[in-house]
Design a protein around this motif. Sequence first.
Motif, PDB file in Angstrom:
ATOM      1  N   VAL A  12       0.856  -1.179   0.000  1.00 40.99           N
ATOM      2  CA  VAL A  12       0.000   0.000   0.000  1.00 40.99           C
ATOM      3  C   VAL A  12       0.896   1.234   0.000  1.00 40.99           C
ATOM      4  O   VAL A  12       2.025   1.193   0.480  1.00 40.99           O
ATOM      5  CB  VAL A  12      -0.963   0.045   1.214  1.00 40.99           C
ATOM      6  N   SER A  13       0.395   2.310  -0.559  1.00 45.28           N
ATOM      7  CA  SER A  13       1.177   3.542  -0.644  1.00 45.28           C
ATOM      8  C   SER A  13       0.310   4.703  -0.165  1.00 45.28           C
ATOM      9  O   SER A  13      -0.251   5.455  -0.953  1.00 45.28           O
ATOM     10  CB  SER A  13       1.637   3.781  -2.089  1.00 45.28           C
TER      11      SER A  13
ATOM     12  N   LEU B   3      -2.466   6.273   6.408  1.00 48.85           N
ATOM     13  CA  LEU B   3      -2.988   5.106   7.117  1.00 48.85           C
ATOM     14  C   LEU B   3      -2.310   4.932   8.470  1.00 48.85           C
ATOM     15  O   LEU B   3      -2.934   4.470   9.433  1.00 48.85           O
ATOM     16  CB  LEU B   3      -2.801   3.842   6.277  1.00 48.85           C
ATOM     17  N   ALA B   4      -1.039   5.299   8.560  1.00 46.94           N
ATOM     18  CA  ALA B   4      -0.297   5.139   9.813  1.00 46.94           C
ATOM     19  C   ALA B   4      -0.817   6.048  10.915  1.00 46.94           C
ATOM     20  O   ALA B   4      -0.542   5.815  12.094  1.00 46.94           O
ATOM     21  CB  ALA B   4       1.192   5.410   9.572  1.00 46.94           C
ATOM     22  N   THR B   5      -1.568   7.078  10.568  1.00 46.72           N
ATOM     23  CA  THR B   5      -2.087   8.016  11.566  1.00 46.72           C
ATOM     24  C   THR B   5      -3.450   7.602  12.107  1.00 46.72           C
ATOM     25  O   THR B   5      -3.943   8.221  13.050  1.00 46.72           O
ATOM     26  CB  THR B   5      -2.196   9.427  10.967  1.00 46.72           C
ATOM     27  N   LEU B   6      -4.044   6.565  11.510  1.00 41.90           N
ATOM     28  CA  LEU B   6      -5.382   6.148  11.928  1.00 41.90           C
ATOM     29  C   LEU B   6      -5.318   5.294  13.187  1.00 41.90           C
ATOM     30  O   LEU B   6      -4.515   4.364  13.277  1.00 41.90           O
ATOM     31  CB  LEU B   6      -6.059   5.354  10.812  1.00 41.90           C
ATOM     32  N   LYS B   7      -6.173   5.605  14.161  1.00 41.14           N
ATOM     33  CA  LYS B   7      -6.302   4.732  15.328  1.00 41.14           C
ATOM     34  C   LYS B   7      -7.003   3.443  14.951  1.00 41.14           C
ATOM     35  O   LYS B   7      -6.747   2.390  15.540  1.00 41.14           O
ATOM     36  CB  LYS B   7      -7.064   5.459  16.438  1.00 41.14           C
TER      37      LYS B   7
ATOM     38  N   GLY C  17     -12.871  -4.153  10.411  1.00 39.33           N
ATOM     39  CA  GLY C  17     -12.040  -3.053  10.900  1.00 39.33           C
ATOM     40  C   GLY C  17     -10.824  -3.564  11.629  1.00 39.33           C
ATOM     41  O   GLY C  17     -10.798  -4.706  12.114  1.00 39.33           O
ATOM     42  N   THR C  18      -9.806  -2.742  11.715  1.00 40.17           N
ATOM     43  CA  THR C  18      -8.564  -3.155  12.354  1.00 40.17           C
ATOM     44  C   THR C  18      -8.689  -3.268  13.868  1.00 40.17           C
ATOM     45  O   THR C  18      -7.901  -3.955  14.502  1.00 40.17           O
ATOM     46  CB  THR C  18      -7.428  -2.172  12.014  1.00 40.17           C
TER      47      THR C  18
ATOM     48  N   LYS D 255      -6.061  -3.142   1.359  1.00 39.99           N
ATOM     49  CA  LYS D 255      -5.777  -2.823   2.770  1.00 39.99           C
ATOM     50  C   LYS D 255      -5.980  -4.042   3.663  1.00 39.99           C
ATOM     51  O   LYS D 255      -5.214  -4.265   4.603  1.00 39.99           O
ATOM     52  CB  LYS D 255      -6.643  -1.651   3.227  1.00 39.99           C
ATOM     53  N   LEU D 256      -6.999  -4.827   3.378  1.00 40.00           N
ATOM     54  CA  LEU D 256      -7.250  -6.040   4.155  1.00 40.00           C
ATOM     55  C   LEU D 256      -6.061  -6.989   4.066  1.00 40.00           C
ATOM     56  O   LEU D 256      -5.577  -7.504   5.096  1.00 40.00           O
ATOM     57  CB  LEU D 256      -8.515  -6.725   3.631  1.00 40.00           C
ATOM     58  N   LEU D 257      -5.555  -7.220   2.863  1.00 45.09           N
ATOM     59  CA  LEU D 257      -4.397  -8.103   2.694  1.00 45.09           C
ATOM     60  C   LEU D 257      -3.169  -7.546   3.407  1.00 45.09           C
ATOM     61  O   LEU D 257      -2.374  -8.290   3.989  1.00 45.09           O
ATOM     62  CB  LEU D 257      -4.108  -8.296   1.203  1.00 45.09           C
ATOM     63  N   TYR D 258      -3.032  -6.224   3.369  1.00 47.40           N
ATOM     64  CA  TYR D 258      -1.895  -5.560   4.029  1.00 47.40           C
ATOM     65  C   TYR D 258      -1.980  -5.717   5.540  1.00 47.40           C
ATOM     66  O   TYR D 258      -1.011  -6.131   6.197  1.00 47.40           O
ATOM     67  CB  TYR D 258      -1.880  -4.093   3.627  1.00 47.40           C
TER      68      TYR D 258
END
Length: 311
Positions: free
Chosen positions: A22-23, A27-31, A41-42, A125-128
């Motif tokens: 993913v680029s 995404l790294a800032t999301l809780k 959801g994560t 995103k799911l695979l990531y």
Amino acid sequence: MASCNKEPCKEETSPQEKCCYVSNPHLATLKEDILYHFDLGTRTHDLPAMFGDIKFVCVGGSSWRMKSFALYMNELLGLGHEAADIRNICAQTDRYCMYKVGPVLSISHGMGIPSISIMLHELIKLLYYAKCSDVVAFRIGTSGGIGVQPGAVVVTRNSVDASFHPHFEQNVLGTIKAYPTALSESLAQEILQCSKEINRFDTILGNTLCTLDFYEGQARLDGAFCHYSAEDKMKYLHSAYEAGVRNIEMESAAFAAICNRSDLPGAVVCVALLDRLQDDQINSSHEVLMEYQERPQIVVGRYIKKKICNH
């Protein structure tokens, strides 16, 4: 039917394994990242535990077709699940369906580029998040053939636009971005070889014309509007054939572009329901069309089984 109960190795990812890419630094800032159209959801789901063993993803427009594919793969791989146990993971939504059988994920994407694009963003995103590695993706479906017999399966080399260019254009913040839509030649050749081993129907390699609609965009004469002649239609379709196009559908460009952007090997395998050089409307019986629609899943299923059994 011979079964193979071997599944891809579930060891920790090694440097040689290729993870989904993913680029997006945001995404790294999301809780929490909510995959809204999957109802996943994560924070609410353990995505590595649920999906970390996925090695093959197969997508197609119809919800019914993708459930059928999951049931088919369950039998082909000898996984032994009862049909009732193969549940729709996205059952709480009305947008897509998702089924998992062993290392195979089967997902519907609806009709057209906007629908498949939304699904693919969330799938990547799911695979990531699930830390999947060495995944291969397929789109199976139906199409209109150009100069091919009804029932022939077309494996896409390049998805091309209405001017027969191998790229997908997207407007991002008012700027047109163009992404390449060439698909893996080695994967296409492997799929072609699988069909030769089956030896039940014709399978060919060719370019695929990806359009934005079903009627005017595909040079049909039977839509609600048509401001061109039958001669204009035939001239355009013959030009497509000369450009290497062998079928027409509405999702391959987005599929190819997103697979390329995420470094995900992908293949488009579609059956031709008719030859558009002969007719605009599908006249085959329901029984014939149902048998045609099974052909892409048979070819892809053979590829998956060979890979698992040879792992």
